[in-house]
Motif scaffolding. Structure first.
Motif, PDB file in Angstrom:
ATOM      1  N   VAL A  44      46.959  45.803  38.195  1.00 19.98           N
ATOM      2  CA  VAL A  44      46.701  44.400  38.535  1.00 19.98           C
ATOM      3  C   VAL A  44      47.276  44.082  39.910  1.00 19.98           C
ATOM      4  N   ALA A  45      48.494  44.519  40.178  1.00 24.74           N
ATOM      5  CA  ALA A  45      49.127  44.226  41.468  1.00 24.74           C
ATOM      6  C   ALA A  45      48.362  44.865  42.629  1.00 24.74           C
ATOM      7  N   VAL A  46      47.975  46.117  42.471  1.00 27.03           N
ATOM      8  CA  VAL A  46      47.249  46.811  43.545  1.00 27.03           C
ATOM      9  C   VAL A  46      45.884  46.164  43.778  1.00 27.03           C
ATOM     10  N   THR A  47      45.178  45.841  42.699  1.00 24.99           N
ATOM     11  CA  THR A  47      43.864  45.216  42.834  1.00 24.99           C
ATOM     12  C   THR A  47      43.970  43.856  43.508  1.00 24.99           C
ATOM     13  N   ALA A  48      44.942  43.047  43.086  1.00 24.62           N
ATOM     14  CA  ALA A  48      45.116  41.730  43.704  1.00 24.62           C
ATOM     15  C   ALA A  48      45.475  41.863  45.183  1.00 24.62           C
ATOM     16  N   ALA A  49      46.314  42.840  45.532  1.00 25.58           N
ATOM     17  CA  ALA A  49      46.691  43.044  46.933  1.00 25.58           C
ATOM     18  C   ALA A  49      45.481  43.481  47.767  1.00 25.58           C
ATOM     19  N   LEU A  50      44.656  44.366  47.244  1.00 28.10           N
ATOM     20  CA  LEU A  50      43.465  44.808  47.973  1.00 28.10           C
ATOM     21  C   LEU A  50      42.470  43.666  48.167  1.00 28.10           C
ATOM     22  N   ILE A  51      42.268  42.858  47.147  1.00 29.54           N
ATOM     23  CA  ILE A  51      41.342  41.728  47.272  1.00 29.54           C
ATOM     24  C   ILE A  51      41.879  40.718  48.280  1.00 29.54           C
ATOM     25  N   GLY A  52      43.194  40.478  48.235  1.00 31.01           N
ATOM     26  CA  GLY A  52      43.807  39.575  49.223  1.00 31.01           C
ATOM     27  C   GLY A  52      43.675  40.116  50.633  1.00 31.01           C
ATOM     28  N   ALA A  53      43.856  41.418  50.810  1.00 28.05           N
ATOM     29  CA  ALA A  53      43.742  42.021  52.140  1.00 28.05           C
ATOM     30  C   ALA A  53      42.314  41.919  52.671  1.00 28.05           C
ATOM     31  N   VAL A  54      41.328  42.144  51.821  1.00 28.99           N
ATOM     32  CA  VAL A  54      39.924  42.013  52.242  1.00 28.99           C
ATOM     33  C   VAL A  54      39.638  40.569  52.650  1.00 28.99           C
ATOM     34  N   GLY A  55      40.140  39.605  51.881  1.00 24.78           N
ATOM     35  CA  GLY A  55      39.943  38.191  52.222  1.00 24.78           C
ATOM     36  C   GLY A  55      40.575  37.828  53.547  1.00 24.78           C
ATOM     37  N   VAL A  56      41.789  38.316  53.805  1.00 21.56           N
ATOM     38  CA  VAL A  56      42.464  38.036  55.080  1.00 21.56           C
ATOM     39  C   VAL A  56      41.703  38.684  56.232  1.00 21.56           C
ATOM     40  N   LEU A  57      41.257  39.922  56.064  1.00 21.73           N
ATOM     41  CA  LEU A  57      40.492  40.589  57.130  1.00 21.73           C
ATOM     42  C   LEU A  57      39.186  39.855  57.429  1.00 21.73           C
ATOM     43  N   LEU A  58      38.507  39.420  56.382  1.00 19.97           N
ATOM     44  CA  LEU A  58      37.269  38.668  56.619  1.00 19.97           C
ATOM     45  C   LEU A  58      37.557  37.343  57.322  1.00 19.97           C
ATOM     46  N   ALA A 101      25.169  33.488  50.408  1.00 21.82           N
ATOM     47  CA  ALA A 101      25.616  32.918  49.132  1.00 21.82           C
ATOM     48  C   ALA A 101      25.853  34.021  48.106  1.00 21.82           C
ATOM     49  N   THR A 102      25.036  35.050  48.130  1.00 22.79           N
ATOM     50  CA  THR A 102      25.207  36.164  47.196  1.00 22.79           C
ATOM     51  C   THR A 102      26.528  36.889  47.462  1.00 22.79           C
ATOM     52  N   ALA A 103      26.889  37.039  48.734  1.00 27.88           N
ATOM     53  CA  ALA A 103      28.144  37.715  49.072  1.00 27.88           C
ATOM     54  C   ALA A 103      29.337  36.883  48.597  1.00 27.88           C
ATOM     55  N   TYR A 104      29.244  35.557  48.721  1.00 24.22           N
ATOM     56  CA  TYR A 104      30.323  34.703  48.204  1.00 24.22           C
ATOM     57  C   TYR A 104      30.433  34.821  46.679  1.00 24.22           C
ATOM     58  N   LEU A 105      29.312  34.913  46.009  1.00 26.56           N
ATOM     59  CA  LEU A 105      29.316  35.078  44.561  1.00 26.56           C
ATOM     60  C   LEU A 105      29.955  36.409  44.168  1.00 26.56           C
ATOM     61  N   VAL A 106      29.618  37.471  44.895  1.00 23.66           N
ATOM     62  CA  VAL A 106      30.210  38.791  44.629  1.00 23.66           C
ATOM     63  C   VAL A 106      31.720  38.748  44.879  1.00 23.66           C
ATOM     64  N   LEU A 107      32.160  38.089  45.957  1.00 27.62           N
ATOM     65  CA  LEU A 107      33.605  37.965  46.227  1.00 27.62           C
ATOM     66  C   LEU A 107      34.312  37.198  45.114  1.00 27.62           C
ATOM     67  N   GLY A 108      33.665  36.186  44.590  1.00 32.56           N
ATOM     68  CA  GLY A 108      34.251  35.427  43.478  1.00 32.56           C
ATOM     69  C   GLY A 108      34.406  36.269  42.230  1.00 32.56           C
ATOM     70  N   VAL A 109      33.379  37.069  41.930  1.00 32.34           N
ATOM     71  CA  VAL A 109      33.447  37.946  40.761  1.00 32.34           C
ATOM     72  C   VAL A 109      34.516  39.017  40.956  1.00 32.34           C
ATOM     73  N   VAL A 110      34.590  39.585  42.155  1.00 36.94           N
ATOM     74  CA  VAL A 110      35.609  40.600  42.443  1.00 36.94           C
ATOM     75  C   VAL A 110      37.004  39.977  42.377  1.00 36.94           C
ATOM     76  N   GLY A 111      37.101  38.689  42.724  1.00 39.51           N
ATOM     77  CA  GLY A 111      38.389  37.998  42.641  1.00 39.51           C
ATOM     78  C   GLY A 111      38.897  37.870  41.212  1.00 39.51           C
TER      79      GLY A 111
END
Length: 173
Positions: A65-79, A90-100
């Motif tokens: 859980v910690a590693v996954t949350a850190a990777l998702i946070g890092a991708v969000g910061v980079l974007l 809109a589809t990419a935002y939906l995919v980011l929400g699901v991955v979140g």
């Protein structure tokens, strides 16, 4: 050979001070006098304040859980820093929400896959002691109930039938 011709031994009379067996499985024995788990043994009369709890969550699930949350946070910061958030569809935002939601999904799967153990705690000579721990809810319930019954028997003075040991009241005639 017995007097009646049978080759078996006659049943032994029960010992006067034999401990009452309340639960017995390999490595776990609960009698009215002692609670034994593996090589550790406690006199039931010296156990106080028995309570149950759940142990810690599985370390592997917490790390995932910690590693996954850190990777998702890092991708969000980079974007965010590269300006990529304005160019997403809109589809990419939906995919980011699901991955979140992936860390939440990992928490639920981790608790199902490796649930926290059930723990039986008590006070022994003034110190809190972990008496028993098990992943099996049924076995834990049986052991906890046997220990509580043994404590009640020790507190009330034994397992003798109170009706059979009491002198019945009879009216005078």
């Amino acid at each position: 050979m017995q007097t009646d011709g049978s080759a078996t031994h006659p049943p032994r009379p029960p010992r006067a001070n034999a401990p009452t067996l309340l639960y017995s499985r390999p490595g776990i024995v609960v009698t009215d006098e002692r609670f034994t788990v593996g090589r550790k043994s406690w006199p039931v009369a010296e156990l106080a304040q028995i309570w149950t709890a759940r142990g810690p969550h599985d370390r592997l699930a917490l790390r995932a859980v910690a590693v996954t949350a850190a990777l998702i946070g890092a991708v969000g910061v980079l974007l965010g820093f590269t300006g990529g958030l304005q160019r997403l569809t809109a589809t990419a935002y939906l995919v980011l929400g699901v991955v979140g939601l992936l860390p939440l999904l990992l928490v639920l799967i981790g608790d199902r896959w490796r649930p926290p153990p059930y723990e039986l705690w008590g006070r022994y000579r003034g110190a809190e002691v972990l008496l028993f721990s098990s992943d099996d809810e049924r076995q834990f319930g049986q052991v906890a109930r046997a220990v509580r019954r043994a404590r009640e028997g020790a507190r009330l003075g034994g397992w003798a039938d109170p009706v059979a040991t009491a002198d019945p009241w009879r009216p005078r005639r």
